[in-house]
Write a protein that holds these residues in place. Structure first.
Motif, PDB file in Angstrom:
ATOM      1  N   GLY A  61      18.844 -20.034  37.334  1.00  0.00           N
ATOM      2  CA  GLY A  61      20.317 -19.915  36.863  1.00  0.00           C
ATOM      3  C   GLY A  61      20.989 -21.065  37.286  1.00  0.00           C
ATOM      4  N   LEU A  62      20.483 -22.293  37.355  1.00  0.00           N
ATOM      5  CA  LEU A  62      21.231 -23.363  37.712  1.00  0.00           C
ATOM      6  C   LEU A  62      21.532 -24.360  36.327  1.00  0.00           C
ATOM      7  CD1 LEU A  62      19.142 -24.578  40.893  1.00  0.00           C
ATOM      8  CD2 LEU A  62      21.450 -23.318  40.715  1.00  0.00           C
ATOM      9  N   GLU A  63      22.473 -25.014  36.381  1.00  0.00           N
ATOM     10  CA  GLU A  63      22.578 -26.315  35.375  1.00  0.00           C
ATOM     11  C   GLU A  63      21.538 -27.098  35.592  1.00  0.00           C
ATOM     12  OE1 GLU A  63      25.814 -28.806  33.211  1.00  0.00           O
ATOM     13  OE2 GLU A  63      26.385 -27.579  34.618  1.00  0.00           O
ATOM     14  N   GLN A  64      20.970 -27.707  34.333  1.00  0.00           N
ATOM     15  CA  GLN A  64      20.138 -28.868  34.559  1.00  0.00           C
ATOM     16  C   GLN A  64      20.708 -30.120  35.194  1.00  0.00           C
ATOM     17  OE1 GLN A  64      17.829 -29.644  30.913  1.00  0.00           O
ATOM     18  NE2 GLN A  64      17.504 -27.527  30.397  1.00  0.00           N
ATOM     19  N   VAL A  65      19.950 -30.808  36.008  1.00  0.00           N
ATOM     20  CA  VAL A  65      20.437 -31.792  36.619  1.00  0.00           C
ATOM     21  C   VAL A  65      20.795 -33.107  35.372  1.00  0.00           C
ATOM     22  CG1 VAL A  65      19.589 -34.274  37.826  1.00  0.00           C
ATOM     23  CG2 VAL A  65      19.244 -31.744  38.567  1.00  0.00           C
ATOM     24  N   PHE A  71      22.590 -37.688  33.761  1.00  0.00           N
ATOM     25  CA  PHE A  71      21.616 -38.394  33.388  1.00  0.00           C
ATOM     26  C   PHE A  71      21.263 -38.625  31.927  1.00  0.00           C
ATOM     27  CE2 PHE A  71      20.940 -37.922  37.886  1.00  0.00           C
ATOM     28  CZ  PHE A  71      20.414 -38.866  38.119  1.00  0.00           C
ATOM     29  N   ALA A  72      21.791 -37.624  31.009  1.00  0.00           N
ATOM     30  CA  ALA A  72      21.451 -37.682  29.509  1.00  0.00           C
ATOM     31  C   ALA A  72      22.273 -38.921  29.085  1.00  0.00           C
ATOM     32  CB  ALA A  72      21.999 -36.417  29.019  1.00  0.00           C
ATOM     33  N   ARG A  73      23.553 -38.774  29.501  1.00  0.00           N
ATOM     34  CA  ARG A  73      24.387 -40.245  29.130  1.00  0.00           C
ATOM     35  C   ARG A  73      23.897 -41.371  29.446  1.00  0.00           C
ATOM     36  NH1 ARG A  73      27.613 -42.156  32.163  1.00  0.00           N
ATOM     37  NH2 ARG A  73      27.814 -40.398  33.477  1.00  0.00           N
ATOM     38  N   ARG A  74      23.357 -41.319  30.812  1.00  0.00           N
ATOM     39  CA  ARG A  74      22.979 -42.822  31.351  1.00  0.00           C
ATOM     40  C   ARG A  74      21.600 -43.165  30.676  1.00  0.00           C
ATOM     41  NH1 ARG A  74      22.656 -42.142  37.643  1.00  0.00           N
ATOM     42  NH2 ARG A  74      22.276 -44.561  37.302  1.00  0.00           N
ATOM     43  N   PRO A  78      17.658 -41.893  21.919  1.00  0.00           N
ATOM     44  CA  PRO A  78      17.895 -41.413  20.723  1.00  0.00           C
ATOM     45  C   PRO A  78      17.089 -40.097  20.359  1.00  0.00           C
ATOM     46  CG  PRO A  78      16.340 -42.909  20.771  1.00  0.00           C
ATOM     47  CD  PRO A  78      16.586 -42.943  22.161  1.00  0.00           C
ATOM     48  N   LEU A  79      17.379 -39.027  21.317  1.00  0.00           N
ATOM     49  CA  LEU A  79      16.789 -37.635  21.353  1.00  0.00           C
ATOM     50  C   LEU A  79      17.806 -36.723  21.501  1.00  0.00           C
ATOM     51  CD1 LEU A  79      13.783 -38.409  23.831  1.00  0.00           C
ATOM     52  CD2 LEU A  79      13.824 -38.339  21.081  1.00  0.00           C
ATOM     53  N   PRO A  80      17.628 -35.517  21.305  1.00  0.00           N
ATOM     54  CA  PRO A  80      18.480 -34.426  21.481  1.00  0.00           C
ATOM     55  C   PRO A  80      18.814 -34.313  22.871  1.00  0.00           C
ATOM     56  CG  PRO A  80      16.961 -33.525  19.725  1.00  0.00           C
ATOM     57  CD  PRO A  80      16.511 -34.974  20.295  1.00  0.00           C
ATOM     58  N   GLU A  81      19.932 -33.827  23.675  1.00  0.00           N
ATOM     59  CA  GLU A  81      19.914 -33.856  24.718  1.00  0.00           C
ATOM     60  C   GLU A  81      19.109 -32.836  25.533  1.00  0.00           C
ATOM     61  OE1 GLU A  81      24.397 -34.236  26.833  1.00  0.00           O
ATOM     62  OE2 GLU A  81      23.832 -31.949  26.390  1.00  0.00           O
ATOM     63  N   ARG A  82      18.621 -31.802  24.958  1.00  0.00           N
ATOM     64  CA  ARG A  82      17.951 -30.777  25.623  1.00  0.00           C
ATOM     65  C   ARG A  82      16.424 -30.997  25.737  1.00  0.00           C
ATOM     66  NH1 ARG A  82      20.451 -27.681  29.653  1.00  0.00           N
ATOM     67  NH2 ARG A  82      22.762 -27.365  28.835  1.00  0.00           N
TER      68      ARG A  82
END
Length: 180
Positions: A61-65, A71-74, A78-82
């Motif tokens: 029940g946590l948010e993904q790191v 990290f998705a931004r860093r 060129p992939l979907p965020e999830r």
């Protein structure tokens, strides 16, 4: 030994092997694909981090790191965020490129979240249903073992791929961290 201590040891072995595998690698070595079409070390380490991150966050029940810590931004892939890498085509495997320090930093953050969560668990927690899409429904204990199995498999593949590179020779071997 308590159940959560056993799981912490297993997750610790993954962490140690990720660090040893990334040690001494440059970006070119990370993106080299065994036999020209195998998964690169960069993809394997990114994927195992994403798998542990996404599945543990869901079960806990946590948010993904990946998203919570930017990290998705860093990585700026060129992939979907999830995206976690399941079913990736060869082009998508090629798209996963990152310096070893960023891969290590992401996996370290995932590992910290995993450890913080697993430390809180008692034996009674492992029977909690975390995924009803399966028959039988998946318990927390089964999910954690599944994550460990998947991550150990991928980090082993990455260590093997490192050993295939003549520049790293024996570097493909990774220590067991003195836990054997």
């Amino acid at each position: 030994m308590k159940s959560n201590e056993l799981l912490l040891d297993a997750f610790g072995r993954i962490h140690d092997t990720v660090a040893a595998t990334l040690g001494g690698l440059d970006v070119q070595s990370l993106v080299r694909r065994p036999a020209g079409n195998g998964n690169s070390i960069a993809w394997l380490i990114w994927h195992l981090g994403r798998v542990e991150d996404a599945q543990l966050a869901s079960a806990a029940g946590l948010e993904q790191v990946w998203t919570a810590q930017g990290f998705a931004r860093r990585f700026d892939l060129p992939l979907p965020e999830r995206d976690t890498g399941y079913g990736h085509s060869t082009d998508k495997v090629d798209a996963v490129q990152a310096p070893p320090a960023l891969l290590a930093e992401y996996y370290d953050a995932v590992h910290r979240q995993t450890v913080e969560f697993v430390k809180t668990l008692g034996d009674g927690d492992f029977d909690r249903i975390v995924d009803t899409r399966w028959d039988p429904p998946v318990t927390l204990g089964v999910r954690l073992v599944s994550i460990i199995a998947d991550c150990l498999q991928h980090v082993g593949q990455a260590a093997y791929a490192k050993g295939l590179n003549p520049a790293h020779g024996e570097g493909g071997r990774t220590p067991a961290g003195g836990r054997d």
